[in-house]
Motif scaffolding. Sequence first.
Motif, PDB file in Angstrom:
ATOM      1  N   THR A  47       0.844  -1.187   0.000  1.00 61.65           N
ATOM      2  CA  THR A  47       0.000   0.000   0.000  1.00 61.65           C
ATOM      3  C   THR A  47       0.883   1.241   0.000  1.00 61.65           C
ATOM      4  O   THR A  47       1.805   1.357   0.806  1.00 61.65           O
ATOM      5  CB  THR A  47      -0.905   0.012   1.241  1.00 61.65           C
ATOM      6  N   ARG A  48       0.598   2.178  -0.900  1.00 60.59           N
ATOM      7  CA  ARG A  48       1.378   3.423  -0.959  1.00 60.59           C
ATOM      8  C   ARG A  48       0.500   4.658  -0.776  1.00 60.59           C
ATOM      9  O   ARG A  48       1.014   5.743  -0.508  1.00 60.59           O
ATOM     10  CB  ARG A  48       2.149   3.521  -2.289  1.00 60.59           C
ATOM     11  N   ALA A  49      -0.830   4.526  -0.947  1.00 58.04           N
ATOM     12  CA  ALA A  49      -1.768   5.635  -0.720  1.00 58.04           C
ATOM     13  C   ALA A  49      -1.366   6.882  -1.508  1.00 58.04           C
ATOM     14  O   ALA A  49      -1.207   7.971  -0.953  1.00 58.04           O
ATOM     15  CB  ALA A  49      -1.886   5.938   0.775  1.00 58.04           C
ATOM     16  N   ARG A  50      -1.243   6.728  -2.823  1.00 59.70           N
ATOM     17  CA  ARG A  50      -0.758   7.814  -3.669  1.00 59.70           C
ATOM     18  C   ARG A  50      -1.737   8.254  -4.760  1.00 59.70           C
ATOM     19  O   ARG A  50      -1.431   9.185  -5.508  1.00 59.70           O
ATOM     20  CB  ARG A  50       0.538   7.380  -4.368  1.00 59.70           C
ATOM     21  N   ALA A  51      -2.879   7.595  -4.864  1.00 56.24           N
ATOM     22  CA  ALA A  51      -3.764   7.841  -6.005  1.00 56.24           C
ATOM     23  C   ALA A  51      -4.916   8.762  -5.619  1.00 56.24           C
ATOM     24  O   ALA A  51      -5.841   8.370  -4.897  1.00 56.24           O
ATOM     25  CB  ALA A  51      -4.305   6.523  -6.543  1.00 56.24           C
ATOM     26  N   LEU A  52      -4.873   9.991  -6.097  1.00 52.64           N
ATOM     27  CA  LEU A  52      -5.992  10.901  -5.871  1.00 52.64           C
ATOM     28  C   LEU A  52      -7.259  10.335  -6.514  1.00 52.64           C
ATOM     29  O   LEU A  52      -7.210   9.757  -7.609  1.00 52.64           O
ATOM     30  CB  LEU A  52      -5.686  12.276  -6.466  1.00 52.64           C
ATOM     31  N   ASN A  53      -8.382  10.494  -5.829  1.00 55.49           N
ATOM     32  CA  ASN A  53      -9.673  10.000  -6.323  1.00 55.49           C
ATOM     33  C   ASN A  53      -9.689   8.492  -6.514  1.00 55.49           C
ATOM     34  O   ASN A  53     -10.553   7.959  -7.208  1.00 55.49           O
ATOM     35  CB  ASN A  53     -10.053  10.696  -7.645  1.00 55.49           C
ATOM     36  N   ASP A  54      -8.698   7.816  -5.908  1.00 60.70           N
ATOM     37  CA  ASP A  54      -8.640   6.348  -5.953  1.00 60.70           C
ATOM     38  C   ASP A  54      -8.521   5.805  -7.376  1.00 60.70           C
ATOM     39  O   ASP A  54      -8.971   4.688  -7.677  1.00 60.70           O
ATOM     40  CB  ASP A  54      -9.858   5.724  -5.257  1.00 60.70           C
ATOM     41  N   ILE A  55      -7.903   6.585  -8.259  1.00 58.23           N
ATOM     42  CA  ILE A  55      -7.730   6.196  -9.662  1.00 58.23           C
ATOM     43  C   ILE A  55      -6.238   6.194  -9.985  1.00 58.23           C
ATOM     44  O   ILE A  55      -5.536   7.174  -9.700  1.00 58.23           O
ATOM     45  CB  ILE A  55      -8.463   7.168 -10.610  1.00 58.23           C
ATOM     46  N   PRO A  56      -5.698   5.122 -10.571  1.00 58.51           N
ATOM     47  CA  PRO A  56      -4.282   5.122 -10.966  1.00 58.51           C
ATOM     48  C   PRO A  56      -3.999   6.264 -11.933  1.00 58.51           C
ATOM     49  O   PRO A  56      -4.783   6.528 -12.846  1.00 58.51           O
ATOM     50  CB  PRO A  56      -4.109   3.757 -11.656  1.00 58.51           C
ATOM     51  N   ASP A  57      -2.860   6.943 -11.722  1.00 57.13           N
ATOM     52  CA  ASP A  57      -2.527   8.088 -12.564  1.00 57.13           C
ATOM     53  C   ASP A  57      -1.140   7.902 -13.185  1.00 57.13           C
ATOM     54  O   ASP A  57      -0.581   6.799 -13.161  1.00 57.13           O
ATOM     55  CB  ASP A  57      -2.617   9.387 -11.759  1.00 57.13           C
ATOM     56  N   ALA A  58      -0.596   8.979 -13.732  1.00 58.54           N
ATOM     57  CA  ALA A  58       0.694   8.888 -14.427  1.00 58.54           C
ATOM     58  C   ALA A  58       1.814   8.453 -13.486  1.00 58.54           C
ATOM     59  O   ALA A  58       2.718   7.712 -13.893  1.00 58.54           O
ATOM     60  CB  ALA A  58       1.017  10.229 -15.081  1.00 58.54           C
ATOM     61  N   LEU A  59       1.774   8.909 -12.235  1.00 63.69           N
ATOM     62  CA  LEU A  59       2.810   8.505 -11.291  1.00 63.69           C
ATOM     63  C   LEU A  59       2.671   7.027 -10.928  1.00 63.69           C
ATOM     64  O   LEU A  59       3.680   6.335 -10.768  1.00 63.69           O
ATOM     65  CB  LEU A  59       2.752   9.369 -10.030  1.00 63.69           C
ATOM     66  N   THR A  60       1.436   6.557 -10.780  1.00 65.62           N
ATOM     67  CA  THR A  60       1.208   5.123 -10.545  1.00 65.62           C
ATOM     68  C   THR A  60       1.830   4.311 -11.668  1.00 65.62           C
ATOM     69  O   THR A  60       2.511   3.310 -11.430  1.00 65.62           O
ATOM     70  CB  THR A  60      -0.294   4.807 -10.455  1.00 65.62           C
ATOM     71  N   THR A  61       1.578   4.746 -12.886  1.00 67.78           N
ATOM     72  CA  THR A  61       2.094   4.045 -14.056  1.00 67.78           C
ATOM     73  C   THR A  61       3.618   4.020 -14.053  1.00 67.78           C
ATOM     74  O   THR A  61       4.247   2.977 -14.283  1.00 67.78           O
ATOM     75  CB  THR A  61       1.574   4.719 -15.337  1.00 67.78           C
ATOM     76  N   LEU A  62       4.231   5.161 -13.765  1.00 66.89           N
ATOM     77  CA  LEU A  62       5.689   5.236 -13.748  1.00 66.89           C
ATOM     78  C   LEU A  62       6.264   4.355 -12.640  1.00 66.89           C
ATOM     79  O   LEU A  62       7.273   3.664 -12.844  1.00 66.89           O
ATOM     80  CB  LEU A  62       6.134   6.682 -13.556  1.00 66.89           C
ATOM     81  N   TYR A  63       5.650   4.375 -11.482  1.00 69.52           N
ATOM     82  CA  TYR A  63       6.108   3.572 -10.339  1.00 69.52           C
ATOM     83  C   TYR A  63       6.206   2.094 -10.708  1.00 69.52           C
ATOM     84  O   TYR A  63       7.228   1.444 -10.463  1.00 69.52           O
ATOM     85  CB  TYR A  63       5.137   3.783  -9.186  1.00 69.52           C
ATOM     86  N   TYR A  64       5.166   1.560 -11.325  1.00 68.32           N
ATOM     87  CA  TYR A  64       5.190   0.145 -11.693  1.00 68.32           C
ATOM     88  C   TYR A  64       6.098  -0.122 -12.899  1.00 68.32           C
ATOM     89  O   TYR A  64       6.758  -1.160 -12.962  1.00 68.32           O
ATOM     90  CB  TYR A  64       3.763  -0.357 -11.949  1.00 68.32           C
ATOM     91  N   ARG A  65       6.145   0.805 -13.842  1.00 61.98           N
ATOM     92  CA  ARG A  65       7.054   0.635 -14.982  1.00 61.98           C
ATOM     93  C   ARG A  65       8.499   0.509 -14.498  1.00 61.98           C
ATOM     94  O   ARG A  65       9.254  -0.347 -14.971  1.00 61.98           O
ATOM     95  CB  ARG A  65       6.931   1.811 -15.954  1.00 61.98           C
TER      96      ARG A  65
END
Length: 367
Positions: free
Chosen positions: A25-43
Amino acid sequence: MSMLFSPFNLSGIALKNRVVMAPMTRARALNDIPDALTTLYYRQRASAGLIISEGVPVSIQGRGYLFNPGLYNQEQVQGWKQVTDAVHEEGGKIFAQLWHVGRVSHTTLQPGGGAPVSSSDRLAANSMTYAWDENRQPGPIQASTPRALSTLEVEGLVQDFVLAARRAMEAGFDGVEIHGANGYLFEQFINPGVNDRTDRYGGSIDNRIRLLLETIDAVAEEIGGSKVGVRISPFGRLFDMAPFADEAQTWVSVARQLQERHIAYVHLSDQLTIGAERMPEGFAQAFRDSYQGTLIAAGGFDRDSAQATLEAGELDLVAFGRPFIANPDLVARMQNGWPIALPDRATFYGNSGEKGYVDYPCHASAR
């Protein structure tokens, strides 16, 4: 070649190595929706043979933490599609960890401000969620007193997981992991110290493990058993999980049932490194004798201990959690013997942008 870095066939899914990025758990997604930072983190971390995503709530009711990307609406599906595309472009594989926290939640996170739900109305003492405080600021706060689900509502929970699994496939995930560990919903049914029910979901071992097995069966029917894993934490003590008399027998019964189902894997969460007591003598062997499928474990491994347990045949894959936070190139660091960076605990959780999330550099030798 070291076994840790050798390929592995996971129920028909080709993994490039046996390193698993554990769910965190990282609690980083505003509005509980994956965003560009989420994508970069996993990439950045897609060199792992398998990534298991952070816990993904299957419903609003299933949330226990703010800013967690879920899988209960189409905007979330589209956000996760960007993540899975990025991981696949880097040659990685990714499973979505499907999550319902049960009583480890707060009224400010629940639909209509209602009580969290569980197997009973027993409070998770000294258990913190990440919710809105009295000043409407995000932060750690004691979990609210839950209400017991009706039998009909319990049966409905299974469908929440089925729908989330369907959305996960639509979003491009390679499979899903049912989160049955760490004191959340399924453990609240399995542990008789919490579960005082008198219906078909309470009392005997078979009744207490019923919800977990029914959920696995329904999700497997929806997307195929080869795409379904499960995480459990035998003898875990997180979130007010107390010891109980038939604990070893209960988890060995779970192992036997999982053996019959031919799912993708079982993922053990070992809480010894965070204060749980050591598992009883002989339990690990009894579990392995009962479940002979693909086995993953997480819990304080480094390169050498991971390699040793693979060579001993105790595990098939090894999961690393916190080391992946500060080392997006963890696989290369372990493979080359490069130093492992330490993460900043102050930035583990919370919506603070790039800091402590996607700004950790790769080792200088890889740049």
